[in-house]
Scaffold this motif. Structure first.
Motif, PDB file in Angstrom:
ATOM      1  N   PRO A   1     -44.870  -4.964 -43.327  1.00  0.00           N
ATOM      2  CA  PRO A   1     -44.332  -5.700 -44.465  1.00  0.00           C
ATOM      3  C   PRO A   1     -43.584  -6.966 -44.056  1.00  0.00           C
ATOM      4  CG  PRO A   1     -43.033  -3.718 -44.057  1.00  0.00           C
ATOM      5  CD  PRO A   1     -44.145  -3.727 -43.060  1.00  0.00           C
ATOM      6  N   ASN A   2     -43.298  -7.086 -42.780  1.00  0.00           N
ATOM      7  CA  ASN A   2     -42.575  -8.254 -42.274  1.00  0.00           C
ATOM      8  C   ASN A   2     -43.584  -9.325 -41.885  1.00  0.00           C
ATOM      9  OD1 ASN A   2     -41.071 -10.124 -40.904  1.00  0.00           O
ATOM     10  ND2 ASN A   2     -40.374  -8.722 -39.298  1.00  0.00           N
ATOM     11  N   ILE A   3     -43.699 -10.363 -42.738  1.00  0.00           N
ATOM     12  CA  ILE A   3     -44.725 -11.367 -42.466  1.00  0.00           C
ATOM     13  C   ILE A   3     -44.135 -12.628 -41.840  1.00  0.00           C
ATOM     14  CG2 ILE A   3     -46.459 -10.563 -44.092  1.00  0.00           C
ATOM     15  CD1 ILE A   3     -45.325 -12.518 -46.122  1.00  0.00           C
ATOM     16  N   ASP A   4     -42.833 -12.579 -41.476  1.00  0.00           N
ATOM     17  CA  ASP A   4     -42.261 -13.673 -40.693  1.00  0.00           C
ATOM     18  C   ASP A   4     -42.858 -13.637 -39.285  1.00  0.00           C
ATOM     19  OD1 ASP A   4     -40.733 -14.279 -42.825  1.00  0.00           O
ATOM     20  OD2 ASP A   4     -38.830 -13.596 -41.971  1.00  0.00           O
ATOM     21  N   GLY A   5     -42.893 -14.778 -38.636  1.00  0.00           N
ATOM     22  CA  GLY A   5     -43.405 -14.820 -37.271  1.00  0.00           C
ATOM     23  C   GLY A   5     -42.561 -13.955 -36.354  1.00  0.00           C
ATOM     24  N   HIS A   6     -43.167 -12.951 -35.765  1.00  0.00           N
ATOM     25  CA  HIS A   6     -42.427 -12.107 -34.826  1.00  0.00           C
ATOM     26  C   HIS A   6     -43.429 -11.482 -33.873  1.00  0.00           C
ATOM     27  CE1 HIS A   6     -43.653  -9.222 -37.944  1.00  0.00           C
ATOM     28  NE2 HIS A   6     -43.649  -8.333 -36.983  1.00  0.00           N
ATOM     29  N   HIS A   7     -42.951 -10.680 -32.952  1.00  0.00           N
ATOM     30  CA  HIS A   7     -43.811 -10.161 -31.897  1.00  0.00           C
ATOM     31  C   HIS A   7     -43.648  -8.656 -31.780  1.00  0.00           C
ATOM     32  CE1 HIS A   7     -44.512 -14.354 -31.045  1.00  0.00           C
ATOM     33  NE2 HIS A   7     -43.218 -14.520 -31.239  1.00  0.00           N
ATOM     34  N   HIS A   8     -44.509  -8.030 -30.993  1.00  0.00           N
ATOM     35  CA  HIS A   8     -44.545  -6.566 -30.987  1.00  0.00           C
ATOM     36  C   HIS A   8     -44.456  -5.953 -29.599  1.00  0.00           C
ATOM     37  CE1 HIS A   8     -46.615  -6.201 -35.193  1.00  0.00           C
ATOM     38  NE2 HIS A   8     -45.311  -6.213 -35.278  1.00  0.00           N
ATOM     39  N   LEU A   9     -43.692  -4.878 -29.552  1.00  0.00           N
ATOM     40  CA  LEU A   9     -43.717  -3.967 -28.409  1.00  0.00           C
ATOM     41  C   LEU A   9     -44.469  -2.722 -28.853  1.00  0.00           C
ATOM     42  CD1 LEU A   9     -39.874  -4.064 -27.635  1.00  0.00           C
ATOM     43  CD2 LEU A   9     -41.635  -5.379 -26.460  1.00  0.00           C
TER      44      LEU A   9
ATOM     45  N   ILE B   1     -54.028 -11.096 -49.797  1.00  0.00           N
ATOM     46  CA  ILE B   1     -53.236 -12.149 -50.427  1.00  0.00           C
ATOM     47  C   ILE B   1     -51.981 -12.478 -49.621  1.00  0.00           C
ATOM     48  CG2 ILE B   1     -54.103 -11.562 -52.712  1.00  0.00           C
ATOM     49  CD1 ILE B   1     -51.432 -10.219 -53.309  1.00  0.00           C
ATOM     50  N   GLY B   2     -51.828 -11.839 -48.457  1.00  0.00           N
ATOM     51  CA  GLY B   2     -50.735 -12.219 -47.562  1.00  0.00           C
ATOM     52  C   GLY B   2     -49.405 -11.541 -47.824  1.00  0.00           C
ATOM     53  N   VAL B   3     -49.410 -10.475 -48.614  1.00  0.00           N
ATOM     54  CA  VAL B   3     -48.159  -9.757 -48.879  1.00  0.00           C
ATOM     55  C   VAL B   3     -47.794  -8.849 -47.702  1.00  0.00           C
ATOM     56  CG1 VAL B   3     -47.090  -7.989 -50.357  1.00  0.00           C
ATOM     57  CG2 VAL B   3     -48.374  -9.865 -51.378  1.00  0.00           C
ATOM     58  N   VAL B   4     -48.809  -8.297 -47.048  1.00  0.00           N
ATOM     59  CA  VAL B   4     -48.605  -7.543 -45.809  1.00  0.00           C
ATOM     60  C   VAL B   4     -49.527  -8.072 -44.744  1.00  0.00           C
ATOM     61  CG1 VAL B   4     -47.782  -5.271 -46.523  1.00  0.00           C
ATOM     62  CG2 VAL B   4     -50.220  -5.787 -46.601  1.00  0.00           C
ATOM     63  N   ASP B   5     -49.250  -7.616 -43.546  1.00  0.00           N
ATOM     64  CA  ASP B   5     -50.054  -7.989 -42.403  1.00  0.00           C
ATOM     65  C   ASP B   5     -50.664  -6.706 -41.850  1.00  0.00           C
ATOM     66  OD1 ASP B   5     -50.988  -9.930 -40.676  1.00  0.00           O
ATOM     67  OD2 ASP B   5     -49.341  -9.658 -39.261  1.00  0.00           O
ATOM     68  N   VAL B   6     -51.937  -6.750 -41.466  1.00  0.00           N
ATOM     69  CA  VAL B   6     -52.526  -5.634 -40.732  1.00  0.00           C
ATOM     70  C   VAL B   6     -52.246  -5.914 -39.266  1.00  0.00           C
ATOM     71  CG1 VAL B   6     -54.651  -4.425 -40.123  1.00  0.00           C
ATOM     72  CG2 VAL B   6     -54.330  -5.291 -42.431  1.00  0.00           C
ATOM     73  N   VAL B   7     -51.580  -5.010 -38.581  1.00  0.00           N
ATOM     74  CA  VAL B   7     -51.184  -5.314 -37.210  1.00  0.00           C
ATOM     75  C   VAL B   7     -52.187  -4.773 -36.197  1.00  0.00           C
ATOM     76  CG1 VAL B   7     -48.759  -5.328 -37.854  1.00  0.00           C
ATOM     77  CG2 VAL B   7     -49.742  -3.286 -36.795  1.00  0.00           C
ATOM     78  N   GLU B   8     -52.122  -5.345 -35.012  1.00  0.00           N
ATOM     79  CA  GLU B   8     -52.993  -4.929 -33.922  1.00  0.00           C
ATOM     80  C   GLU B   8     -52.629  -3.510 -33.484  1.00  0.00           C
ATOM     81  OE1 GLU B   8     -50.496  -7.054 -33.673  1.00  0.00           O
ATOM     82  OE2 GLU B   8     -49.220  -5.997 -32.235  1.00  0.00           O
ATOM     83  N   VAL B   9     -53.645  -2.682 -33.258  1.00  0.00           N
ATOM     84  CA  VAL B   9     -53.454  -1.334 -32.737  1.00  0.00           C
ATOM     85  C   VAL B   9     -54.464  -1.122 -31.613  1.00  0.00           C
ATOM     86  CG1 VAL B   9     -52.530  -0.282 -34.827  1.00  0.00           C
ATOM     87  CG2 VAL B   9     -55.002  -0.435 -34.517  1.00  0.00           C
TER      88      VAL B   9
END
Lengths: 138, 138
Positions: free
Chosen positions: A81-89, A64-72
Motif C-alpha cells: 500500500p506504500n507507493i512512495d519511492g522506497h526499497h526492500h529487504l 490504477i496505481g493505488v497499490v504496488d505489486v512487489v517483487e517476490v
DNA sequence: GTGATTGCAAACCTTTTGCACGCCA
DNA sequence: TGGCGTGCAAAAGGTTTGCAATCAC
C-alpha cells in the motif's frame, strides 16, 4: 479516502462498499499482504465478501496505481500500500519484506545507456538476507 | 563443468546424469527460464526426464548457489544461471527480464543503519518499465 | 549394499475464467 | 435502465509431497 474516491472517478470505476472496505483494510495493512491475507482482514468488517472480489479488486487497484505489486522470489503475489519511492529487504528465512528509505538508493541515477533502450517506470533496490530475528536463530 | 562437479562434491550431492543434463541446459539458457521452460529444454537431450526432477534439481541448485532464483511480480519462479553481480530490467508488457551491468548500481553502498539490523547477502537494482519492442507497440 | 535420487501420481495452493444476479451511476 | 461489479463455482497453472523403484557411490 477522498483521494481514493477521486482516483476511482478518474478511472471510471464505481465506488462500491467492497472497494471501500478493501481500500481501508489496505491502508491499515503493514506487512505487504497477499490476496489471501487481505481477504481475511477485509472479512472481519465485511463477512460476506468473496475472496475473488478481494483478489480482483487488488489487481484493479494495482492497475490504477493505488497499490504496488512487489517483487517476490516465488509464491503468491504480495501487495504494497506504500507507493512512495522506497526499497526492500527480503528475509530469506521467514519471508518478511521490510521497507526502507535511503536517499542514496532513491537518487541513484539510471545510466543513459539503459534509458535509451528501456523506458524506466520504477526503480527499486532489493536486498536479500536475514532479518534480526532470523539472524539470531541461525 | 569441472567446477560444477566440485560444487556438488562440496555439498555431498551425487553426480547423476539428470543433474549434469540440467546443468548443461542451464548454462545455455539465456532468458531467465521457468522450471517448465527448463523441463522442455532438458527433455530434448534427455527425453525420459520428469518435470519433477527438473524442478527439484533447480531448487537444489539454488540452495548450493549454482543458480539464483530471481525476483518476479507474481507468476512462476524464474531461475538465473548468471550468478555474477548484475541488475534487472523487467518489462511489464511482455514479462522479459533483461540483465544489465553497471558499476554505479553494483558499488552502491548499503548504509550502516541497514547492515546493523539486517545481514545483507545480495543486492540488486530492479527497474520496471517497457523494453524497446514493447515501447514501440504502445 | 545403502542411502540419495528419480519418476510418477495425487494433493495443495494460488490465480483465472465464465456466468447469473445485483447494485451503482 | 444499462452496464459494471460481485459472488460462486469450476478450471487452470504451478508447486509440493509421498512412495516405490532405481542408481551413484
Amino acid at each position: 479516502m477522498q483521494q481514493f474516491i477521486e482516483i476511482c472517478r478518474d478511472h471510471e470505476l464505481k465506488i462500491t462498499p467492497q472497494r471501500v472496505a478493501i481500500y481501508q483494510a489496505l491502508i491499515q495493512a503493514n506487512q505487504h499482504p497477499t490476496a489471501d491475507m487481505m481477504f481475511r482482514l477485509v472479512k472481519e468488517d465485511f463477512p460476506h465478501i468473496a475472496f475473488d472480489t478481494v483478489n480482483r479488486t487488488l489487481l484493479t487497484f494495482a492497475d490504477i496505481g493505488v497499490v504496488d505489486v512487489v517483487e517476490v522470489f516465488g509464491g503468491p503475489k504480495r501487495f504494497d500500500p506504500n507507493i512512495d519511492g522506497h526499497h526492500h529487504l527480503h528475509c530469506t528465512a521467514c519471508g518478511k519484506i521490510i521497507d526502507f528509505k535511503n536517499d542514496r538508493c532513491t537518487d541513484l541515477e539510471v545510466p543513459a545507456s539503459i534509458t535509451e533502450m528501456f523506458k524506466v517506470i520504477s526503480k527499486r533496490v532489493v536486498l536479500k538476507g536475514l532479518c534480526a530475528d532470523c539472524a539470531i536463530e541461525q
